[in-house]
Design an enzyme around this catalytic site. Structure first.
Site, mmCIF file in Angstrom:
data_model
loop_
_atom_site.group_PDB
_atom_site.id
_atom_site.type_symbol
_atom_site.label_atom_id
_atom_site.label_comp_id
_atom_site.label_asym_id
_atom_site.label_seq_id
_atom_site.Cartn_x
_atom_site.Cartn_y
_atom_site.Cartn_z
ATOM 1 N N ARG A 96 26.966 46.865 41.656
ATOM 2 C CA ARG A 96 27.664 47.887 40.859
ATOM 3 C C ARG A 96 27.718 47.477 39.390
ATOM 4 O O ARG A 96 28.660 47.807 38.661
ATOM 5 C CB ARG A 96 29.075 48.136 41.394
ATOM 6 C CG ARG A 96 29.973 46.915 41.484
ATOM 7 C CD ARG A 96 31.379 47.341 41.839
ATOM 8 N NE ARG A 96 32.248 46.197 42.066
ATOM 9 C CZ ARG A 96 33.568 46.283 42.173
ATOM 10 N NH1 ARG A 96 34.164 47.456 42.047
ATOM 11 N NH2 ARG A 96 34.291 45.206 42.394
ATOM 12 N N ASP A 128 29.606 52.421 46.489
ATOM 13 C CA ASP A 128 29.402 53.557 45.591
ATOM 14 C C ASP A 128 29.054 53.117 44.168
ATOM 15 O O ASP A 128 28.796 53.959 43.306
ATOM 16 C CB ASP A 128 30.617 54.480 45.585
ATOM 17 C CG ASP A 128 31.902 53.793 45.130
ATOM 18 O OD1 ASP A 128 31.838 52.676 44.575
ATOM 19 O OD2 ASP A 128 32.989 54.383 45.338
ATOM 20 N N ARG A 189 23.359 32.796 38.137
ATOM 21 C CA ARG A 189 24.298 32.229 39.099
ATOM 22 C C ARG A 189 23.626 31.140 39.930
ATOM 23 O O ARG A 189 22.391 31.067 39.993
ATOM 24 C CB ARG A 189 24.816 33.330 40.031
ATOM 25 C CG ARG A 189 25.373 34.549 39.295
ATOM 26 C CD ARG A 189 25.062 35.842 40.066
ATOM 27 N NE ARG A 189 25.326 37.025 39.245
ATOM 28 C CZ ARG A 189 26.400 37.782 39.367
ATOM 29 N NH1 ARG A 189 27.315 37.514 40.271
ATOM 30 N NH2 ARG A 189 26.571 38.830 38.593
ATOM 31 N N ASP A 263 27.422 33.188 44.651
ATOM 32 C CA ASP A 263 26.960 34.271 43.791
ATOM 33 C C ASP A 263 27.979 34.606 42.707
ATOM 34 O O ASP A 263 27.682 35.405 41.809
ATOM 35 C CB ASP A 263 26.638 35.521 44.623
ATOM 36 C CG ASP A 263 27.811 35.978 45.467
ATOM 37 O OD1 ASP A 263 28.191 35.228 46.392
ATOM 38 O OD2 ASP A 263 28.357 37.069 45.212
ATOM 39 N N ASN A 264 29.156 33.986 42.759
ATOM 40 C CA ASN A 264 30.167 34.164 41.716
ATOM 41 C C ASN A 264 30.247 32.967 40.782
ATOM 42 O O ASN A 264 31.184 32.867 39.993
ATOM 43 C CB ASN A 264 31.559 34.372 42.334
ATOM 44 C CG ASN A 264 31.686 35.727 42.995
ATOM 45 O OD1 ASN A 264 30.905 36.623 42.733
ATOM 46 N ND2 ASN A 264 32.669 35.871 43.860
#
Length: 463
Positions: A96, A128, A189, A263-264
């Site tokens: 997103r 979404d 990352r 991934d953070n």
């Protein structure tokens, strides 16, 4: 440590473009029904030469995502893998958000403008691609407070409300939507390296190592480090140094990130991606931020362990380029580097001259015991005893009496206030309720002002 913004002209440099064919996917931003500007960070916009944009131009670039002059021609959704709560997931990436632009700041660093809530990408899966307005407000607060407390953090650059109604299972719905732009020192990352290792893209892995060494320059490894002339080993040492520092600054800030997946983890050592974060109401190593962290894997007191584990995954990802021994040597530095950074940051926030390694360690231990026994939170503790003042009875009081206040430790008017600003969950909810119930943004503006005053009162780390 945090970098103060230094004014600069706009200097675009889309350095990541040559890597894009194997690192990212070009995407189109969502077409939002509305674009209402809610926050613009002119303090940091000046550092990348964008503070002169009027609001209409700002919305075109950061709500409609018209390309900035001389920059990336289209947004890029980055590809990566990651361990999520220690389970490897190869099916993730920017779901997103996207990388929108790169430019140099006044300090000469290459910075990224990236998004959150900008629409669906090939990595959205069932999502979404949107962001709630509350999530955007929370990120403003988190980044402002962390910056004030000396943490190397992304900066919330822009928030634009987008006029959509979103449904979420973890907050009252329907809820308002927003698109956020963050200014970061890179978006590469640990999970980016993991992906290339798993896909056996050795040449691309090597290229990415060199890109990171060029983009995020750091000191060389210690003179006795094996393999010190190898680029992958050099990068490994830098990642260990940066994440040890990050862990220490989080702990002294009393901050719980909540989701420390690989991934953070930005290899620049910059804290980013703020979801279920919390500040400690009291000193509690077992305090967790994420309601779904049932085992307490990312509890407050386990954050250093989590970042070390993530560093170990970086070492695994670099194995195609380096032998195990020099990578393990780098990993073994994490603990001492963390302890050193913890003591240094603790003394800085307390406003005292660093008394030497052993005395500083004893001071940190005594302060932690004091907070556990009294139920005092870290914000209240550091405010009450700034410059060694208000010494309690017992061991901690004796230690504070023997310490030297830092020059100007109590000069700022904030230290004469009844209390320093904090950001515990009740305060966050109070600020959001003003927006949700009355569309009143003044409480947020007042909080940002108070937090920036705290940053000015603390001064730059090491001062």
């Amino acid at each position: 440590m945090r970098a103060e913004p230094q004014p600069s002209e706009y200097r675009p440099e889309p350095a990541i473009a040559p890597l894009a064919p194997w690192l990212a996917d070009p995407v189109r931003p969502a077409d939002f029904p509305e674009t209402r500007l809610r926050f613009r960070n002119d303090r940091w916009a000046a550092a990348v030469g964008l503070e002169t944009l009027d609001d209409a131009a700002w919305i075109r670039h950061f709500g409609r995502f018209d390309p900035l002059p001389g920059n990336l021609p289209e947004p890029l959704a980055l590809r990566y893998h990651g361990h999520q709560f220690r389970h490897y997931n190869p099916d993730i990436g920017d779901g997103r958000g996207f990388l929108f632009a790169q430019m140099r700041d006044g300090a000469g660093r290459l910075l990224d403008l990236g998004t959150k809530g900008s629409g669906q990408t090939p990595w959205s899966r069932d999502g979404d691609g949107r962001l709630t307005l509350k999530g955007a407000v929370r990120e403003i607060l988190a980044t402002e407070m962390l910056e004030a407390l000396g943490v190397n953090t992304s900066k919330t650059f822009s928030v634009i409300e987008t006029g959509e109604s979103l449904w979420r299972g973890d907050e009252p719905s329907p809820t308002r939507s927003a698109v956020l732009v963050r200014l970061s020192h890179g978006h590469v990352r640990i999970g980016t390296f993991q992906r290339l290792m798993v896909l056996e893209e050795r040449d691309n892995l090597e290229t990415l190592v060199n890109y990171c060494l060029d983009t995020f320059p750091g000191p060389p490894p210690p003179h006795d480090a094996p393999g010190a002339d190898e680029p992958a080993v050099q990068l490994m040492h830098q990642v260990v140094e940066r994440l040890a520092e990050l862990a220490a600054t989080w702990m002294v800030a009393g901050f719980v990130h909540g989701v420390l997946n690989t991934d953070n983890m930005n290899i620049s050592g910059e804290s980013f991606d703020y979801g279920p974060w919390r500040w400690l109401p009291r000193w509690d190593p077992g305090f967790t931020a994420a309601y779904f962290d049932h085992s307490g894997l990312y509890a407050f007191g386990r954050q250093p362990e989590a970042l070390l584990w993530n560093c170990s995954q970086m070492a695994v990802a670099l194995r195609p380029l380096a032998e195990a021994k020099p990578l393990i040597f780098a990993l073994d530095r994490f603990g001492p580097l963390y302890e050193e950074a913890l003591a240094r940051q603790f003394c800085w926030r307390l406003g005292i001259v660093h008394p030497g390694a052993e005395r500083a360690r004893n001071l940190v231990s005594a302060a932690e015991r004091h907070m556990r026994e009294t139920g005092q939170g870290p914000d209240a503790f550091f405010f009450a005893h700034r410059g060694g003042r208000n010494r309690p009875d017992g061991e901690l009081g004796e230690m504070l009496q023997a310490l030297t206040p830092a020059a100007g430790a109590l000069d700022h008017p904030l230290w004469s206030a009844p209390a320093a600003p904090d950001l515990v969950i009740e305060e966050v909810e109070r600020i959001w309720s003003e927006i949700a119930d009355k569309d009143d943004w003044q409480a947020l503006a007042d909080k940002i002002s108070a937090i920036r005053s705290l940053g000015a009162a603390l001064g730059g780390p090491g001062n």
